[in-house]
Design a protein around this motif. Structure first.
Motif, PDB file in Angstrom:
ATOM      1  N   HIS A  63       0.834  -1.210   0.000  1.00  0.00           N
ATOM      2  CA  HIS A  63       0.000   0.000   0.000  1.00  0.00           C
ATOM      3  C   HIS A  63       0.866   1.257   0.000  1.00  0.00           C
ATOM      4  O   HIS A  63       0.628   2.192  -0.764  1.00  0.00           O
ATOM      5  CB  HIS A  63      -0.937  -0.015   1.209  1.00  0.00           C
ATOM      6  CG  HIS A  63      -1.731   1.242   1.353  1.00  0.00           C
ATOM      7  ND1 HIS A  63      -2.760   1.580   0.497  1.00  0.00           N
ATOM      8  CD2 HIS A  63      -1.637   2.258   2.241  1.00  0.00           C
ATOM      9  CE1 HIS A  63      -3.263   2.730   0.859  1.00  0.00           C
ATOM     10  NE2 HIS A  63      -2.599   3.170   1.917  1.00  0.00           N
ATOM     11  N   ARG A  64       1.892   1.275   0.844  1.00  0.00           N
ATOM     12  CA  ARG A  64       2.781   2.442   0.910  1.00  0.00           C
ATOM     13  C   ARG A  64       3.583   2.613  -0.374  1.00  0.00           C
ATOM     14  O   ARG A  64       3.843   3.734  -0.803  1.00  0.00           O
ATOM     15  CB  ARG A  64       3.714   2.313   2.104  1.00  0.00           C
ATOM     16  CG  ARG A  64       2.958   2.318   3.418  1.00  0.00           C
ATOM     17  CD  ARG A  64       3.254   3.554   4.210  1.00  0.00           C
ATOM     18  NE  ARG A  64       2.383   3.665   5.374  1.00  0.00           N
ATOM     19  CZ  ARG A  64       2.738   3.343   6.599  1.00  0.00           C
ATOM     20  NH1 ARG A  64       3.945   2.900   6.833  1.00  0.00           N
ATOM     21  NH2 ARG A  64       1.889   3.487   7.588  1.00  0.00           N
ATOM     22  N   HIS A  66       2.537   1.818  -3.318  1.00  0.00           N
ATOM     23  CA  HIS A  66       1.598   2.315  -4.323  1.00  0.00           C
ATOM     24  C   HIS A  66       1.241   3.776  -4.109  1.00  0.00           C
ATOM     25  O   HIS A  66       0.744   4.415  -5.029  1.00  0.00           O
ATOM     26  CB  HIS A  66       0.332   1.455  -4.337  1.00  0.00           C
ATOM     27  CG  HIS A  66       0.525   0.161  -5.031  1.00  0.00           C
ATOM     28  ND1 HIS A  66      -0.156  -0.198  -6.157  1.00  0.00           N
ATOM     29  CD2 HIS A  66       1.353  -0.875  -4.770  1.00  0.00           C
ATOM     30  CE1 HIS A  66       0.227  -1.391  -6.558  1.00  0.00           C
ATOM     31  NE2 HIS A  66       1.148  -1.819  -5.718  1.00  0.00           N
ATOM     32  N   GLN A  67       1.495   4.305  -2.912  1.00  0.00           N
ATOM     33  CA  GLN A  67       1.209   5.714  -2.670  1.00  0.00           C
ATOM     34  C   GLN A  67       2.173   6.619  -3.422  1.00  0.00           C
ATOM     35  O   GLN A  67       1.882   7.789  -3.609  1.00  0.00           O
ATOM     36  CB  GLN A  67       1.271   6.023  -1.172  1.00  0.00           C
ATOM     37  CG  GLN A  67       0.086   5.495  -0.422  1.00  0.00           C
ATOM     38  CD  GLN A  67       0.190   5.793   1.057  1.00  0.00           C
ATOM     39  OE1 GLN A  67       1.283   5.845   1.606  1.00  0.00           O
ATOM     40  NE2 GLN A  67      -0.943   5.972   1.679  1.00  0.00           N
ATOM     41  N   HIS A  70       5.498  10.591  -2.906  1.00  0.00           N
ATOM     42  CA  HIS A  70       5.174  11.488  -1.792  1.00  0.00           C
ATOM     43  C   HIS A  70       5.510  10.817  -0.457  1.00  0.00           C
ATOM     44  O   HIS A  70       5.974  11.454   0.463  1.00  0.00           O
ATOM     45  CB  HIS A  70       3.705  11.881  -1.829  1.00  0.00           C
ATOM     46  CG  HIS A  70       3.280  12.687  -0.641  1.00  0.00           C
ATOM     47  ND1 HIS A  70       3.696  13.984  -0.461  1.00  0.00           N
ATOM     48  CD2 HIS A  70       2.530  12.390   0.429  1.00  0.00           C
ATOM     49  CE1 HIS A  70       3.191  14.443   0.673  1.00  0.00           C
ATOM     50  NE2 HIS A  70       2.480  13.497   1.225  1.00  0.00           N
ATOM     51  N   TRP A  71       5.282   9.516  -0.412  1.00  0.00           N
ATOM     52  CA  TRP A  71       5.541   8.771   0.817  1.00  0.00           C
ATOM     53  C   TRP A  71       6.905   8.107   0.830  1.00  0.00           C
ATOM     54  O   TRP A  71       7.443   7.801   1.873  1.00  0.00           O
ATOM     55  CB  TRP A  71       4.448   7.722   1.040  1.00  0.00           C
ATOM     56  CG  TRP A  71       3.126   8.357   1.222  1.00  0.00           C
ATOM     57  CD1 TRP A  71       2.157   8.506   0.276  1.00  0.00           C
ATOM     58  CD2 TRP A  71       2.657   8.988   2.393  1.00  0.00           C
ATOM     59  NE1 TRP A  71       1.099   9.185   0.782  1.00  0.00           N
ATOM     60  CE2 TRP A  71       1.376   9.499   2.113  1.00  0.00           C
ATOM     61  CE3 TRP A  71       3.159   9.191   3.664  1.00  0.00           C
ATOM     62  CZ2 TRP A  71       0.618  10.171   3.033  1.00  0.00           C
ATOM     63  CZ3 TRP A  71       2.385   9.854   4.578  1.00  0.00           C
ATOM     64  CH2 TRP A  71       1.140  10.336   4.268  1.00  0.00           C
ATOM     65  N   GLN A  72       7.476   7.864  -0.326  1.00  0.00           N
ATOM     66  CA  GLN A  72       8.782   7.219  -0.421  1.00  0.00           C
ATOM     67  C   GLN A  72       9.597   7.975  -1.467  1.00  0.00           C
ATOM     68  O   GLN A  72       9.581   7.641  -2.640  1.00  0.00           O
ATOM     69  CB  GLN A  72       8.630   5.751  -0.822  1.00  0.00           C
ATOM     70  CG  GLN A  72       9.918   4.993  -0.897  1.00  0.00           C
ATOM     71  CD  GLN A  72      10.565   4.808   0.452  1.00  0.00           C
ATOM     72  OE1 GLN A  72       9.942   4.981   1.474  1.00  0.00           O
ATOM     73  NE2 GLN A  72      11.823   4.480   0.469  1.00  0.00           N
TER      74      GLN A  72
END
Length: 92
Positions: A63-64, A66-67, A70-72
């Motif tokens: 999930h992270r 696929h974000q 911005h998140w990674q």
């Protein structure tokens, strides 16, 4: 170098966590099957619980990932604010 903003700018190596979760899921599933076939219900249940934990972690990591960036952030985004070279505290 510490800037004081680490909790806000911290990054997690998600691809490493992904592969470690896959590895743990495979071992836990294999352990569940082996212990169930060996008629060791306590160990089979313990391995099944580990299998559930590894699969939940794997879902969170996917999930992270696929974000997106911005998140990674990618390799070109620094994990902290660059040093200004004047030895000022970041809170001032």
């Amino acid at each position: 170098m510490r800037t004081g903003s680490e909790p806000a700018t911290a990054r997690s190596p998600l691809r490493l966590r992904f592969w470690l979760s896959v590895w743990g899921l495979l071992w836990a599933a294999a352990g569940t099957a082996v212990f169930a076939l060996a008629e060791r219900p306590g160990w089979a249940i313990a391995s099944a619980v580990l299998c559930l934990i590894a699969s939940a972690d794997l879902m969170i990591v996917v999930h992270r990932l696929h974000q997106g960036p911005h998140w990674q952030p990618g390799r070109d985004v620094p994990p902290y604010q660059p040093d200004r070279g004047d030895n000022r505290s970041p809170r001032s």
